[in-house]
Design a protein around this motif. Structure first.
Motif, mmCIF file in Angstrom:
data_model
loop_
_atom_site.group_PDB
_atom_site.id
_atom_site.type_symbol
_atom_site.label_atom_id
_atom_site.label_comp_id
_atom_site.label_asym_id
_atom_site.label_seq_id
_atom_site.Cartn_x
_atom_site.Cartn_y
_atom_site.Cartn_z
ATOM 1 N N ILE A 61 -64.972 16.041 76.483
ATOM 2 C CA ILE A 61 -66.327 16.538 76.275
ATOM 3 C C ILE A 61 -67.316 15.413 76.510
ATOM 4 N N PRO A 62 -68.322 15.629 77.367
ATOM 5 C CA PRO A 62 -69.367 14.606 77.515
ATOM 6 C C PRO A 62 -70.190 14.556 76.229
ATOM 7 N N PHE A 63 -70.041 13.500 75.491
ATOM 8 C CA PHE A 63 -70.577 13.437 74.132
ATOM 9 C C PHE A 63 -71.444 12.199 73.974
ATOM 10 N N PRO A 64 -72.727 12.355 73.618
ATOM 11 C CA PRO A 64 -73.642 11.212 73.571
ATOM 12 C C PRO A 64 -73.543 10.340 72.328
ATOM 13 N N TYR A 65 -72.639 10.661 71.388
ATOM 14 C CA TYR A 65 -72.480 9.818 70.199
ATOM 15 C C TYR A 65 -71.925 8.467 70.622
ATOM 16 N N PRO A 66 -72.380 7.306 70.101
ATOM 17 C CA PRO A 66 -73.255 7.196 68.945
ATOM 18 C C PRO A 66 -74.743 7.052 69.279
ATOM 19 N N THR A 67 -75.124 7.061 70.541
ATOM 20 C CA THR A 67 -76.526 6.801 70.861
ATOM 21 C C THR A 67 -77.456 7.914 70.391
ATOM 22 N N LYS A 68 -77.020 9.176 70.458
ATOM 23 C CA LYS A 68 -77.897 10.278 70.066
ATOM 24 C C LYS A 68 -77.908 10.508 68.564
ATOM 25 N N TYR A 69 -76.762 10.304 67.903
ATOM 26 C CA TYR A 69 -76.648 10.619 66.496
ATOM 27 C C TYR A 69 -76.516 9.340 65.688
ATOM 28 N N SER A 70 -77.484 9.111 64.812
ATOM 29 C CA SER A 70 -77.514 7.852 64.075
ATOM 30 C C SER A 70 -76.763 7.918 62.748
ATOM 31 N N ASN A 71 -76.358 9.110 62.317
ATOM 32 C CA ASN A 71 -75.670 9.276 61.040
ATOM 33 C C ASN A 71 -74.464 10.195 61.199
ATOM 34 N N CYS A 72 -73.535 10.062 60.267
ATOM 35 C CA CYS A 72 -72.388 10.959 60.243
ATOM 36 C C CYS A 72 -71.914 11.133 58.807
ATOM 37 N N THR A 73 -71.627 12.358 58.449
ATOM 38 C CA THR A 73 -71.091 12.674 57.128
ATOM 39 C C THR A 73 -69.745 13.365 57.308
ATOM 40 N N GLU A 74 -68.757 12.912 56.557
ATOM 41 C CA GLU A 74 -67.415 13.475 56.637
ATOM 42 C C GLU A 74 -67.197 14.446 55.491
ATOM 43 N N TYR A 75 -66.518 15.543 55.786
ATOM 44 C CA TYR A 75 -66.231 16.548 54.768
ATOM 45 C C TYR A 75 -64.721 16.757 54.694
ATOM 46 N N LEU A 76 -64.168 16.521 53.527
ATOM 47 C CA LEU A 76 -62.725 16.667 53.340
ATOM 48 C C LEU A 76 -62.289 18.111 53.578
ATOM 49 N N HIS A 77 -63.074 19.069 53.081
ATOM 50 C CA HIS A 77 -62.704 20.470 53.258
ATOM 51 C C HIS A 77 -62.808 20.850 54.723
ATOM 52 N N HIS A 78 -61.712 21.244 55.311
ATOM 53 C CA HIS A 78 -61.555 21.595 56.724
ATOM 54 C C HIS A 78 -61.631 20.379 57.643
ATOM 55 N N LYS A 79 -61.551 19.183 57.092
ATOM 56 C CA LYS A 79 -61.551 17.955 57.901
ATOM 57 C C LYS A 79 -62.679 18.002 58.933
ATOM 58 N N ALA A 80 -63.865 18.221 58.444
ATOM 59 C CA ALA A 80 -65.033 18.397 59.305
ATOM 60 C C ALA A 80 -65.914 17.156 59.303
ATOM 61 N N ALA A 81 -66.782 17.084 60.315
ATOM 62 C CA ALA A 81 -67.748 15.989 60.395
ATOM 63 C C ALA A 81 -69.056 16.514 60.937
ATOM 64 N N LEU A 82 -70.144 15.991 60.390
ATOM 65 C CA LEU A 82 -71.482 16.313 60.871
ATOM 66 C C LEU A 82 -72.124 15.026 61.376
ATOM 67 N N HIS A 83 -72.302 14.932 62.685
ATOM 68 C CA HIS A 83 -73.046 13.841 63.310
ATOM 69 C C HIS A 83 -74.489 14.320 63.443
ATOM 70 N N TYR A 84 -75.463 13.495 63.072
ATOM 71 C CA TYR A 84 -76.834 13.998 63.099
ATOM 72 C C TYR A 84 -77.865 12.878 63.187
ATOM 73 N N THR A 85 -79.055 13.277 63.656
ATOM 74 C CA THR A 85 -80.238 12.425 63.636
ATOM 75 C C THR A 85 -81.412 13.277 63.184
#
Length: 197
Positions: free
Chosen positions: A40-64
């Motif tokens: 996947i062409p993915f602009p992280y980390p330049t586009k998203y300055s933060n990331c939060t990890e979620y144990l439930h469903h092993k999920a992640a939210l990258h965001y700015t």
């Protein structure tokens, strides 16, 4: 002698806890800092300055968050329980649970394509495809070669404290999500995201 036994017990517990954390922490850190985006062409980390990890469903939210126009650019990643499933990320403007949630969802259709849709959850039994109560743009969805599903979007916010809900499901009926499981992880996949002043 009793003090020595108590010290030994304390050290044993501390050692067990340290070993457990050393086994858990790297896997959690993978969601944000070592996440491999397969194909996947993915602009992280330049586009998203933060990331939060979620144990439930092993999920992640990258965001700015852009305070100038109160917008949140995000990339949400989770893996559905089966290859023909879906993943969802939502803001609930009125509560902390699923009812009332404004949902962004990545679904794998019967043709094998992955599509992004928006849904309004007015009750536990009513999942209606619709526009959301806030503006959404640049909405897209992708499936990585490792089975992780990705949602990309930018959303307009009216507040900086967000009630988040996320979910995964294993069945898609046409272009509609099937019901998800009601396990512990499903019932507890919610959090608050504070975006600051």
């Amino acid at each position: 002698m009793a003090a020595d036994a108590a010290s030994a017990t304390f050290l044993s517990i501390l050692l067990s806890l340290t070993i457990t954390l050393s086994l858990v922490s790297p896997s959690l850190a993978m969601y944000c800092h070592s996440q491999i985006i397969h194909g996947i062409p993915f602009p992280y980390p330049t586009k998203y300055s933060n990331c939060t990890e979620y144990l439930h469903h092993k999920a992640a939210l990258h965001y700015t968050f852009d305070p100038a126009n109160s917008s949140l650019s995000l990339a949400f990643a989770a893996t559905p329980p089966s290859s023909g499933g879906w993943v969802a990320w939502a803001i609930n403007p009125t509560s902390t649970g699923m009812v009332g949630a404004q949902v962004l969802m990545a679904l794998k259709t019967s043709t094998g394509s992955v599509v992004a849709k928006t849904f309004n959850i007015s009750s536990h039994h009513s999942v209606v495809e619709s526009e959301l109560s806030f503006d959404v743009w640049d909405l897209s969805a992708h499936e990585a070669s490792d089975g992780t599903m990705w949602l990309f979007a930018t959303v307009k916010l009216c507040r900086r404290s967000l009630n988040l809900v996320w979910q995964v499901g294993g069945v898609v009926n046409g272009t509609r999500p099937g019901i998800h499981q009601m396990a512990f992880a499903n019932k507890n996949a919610k959090a608050t995201l504070e975006l600051g002043a």
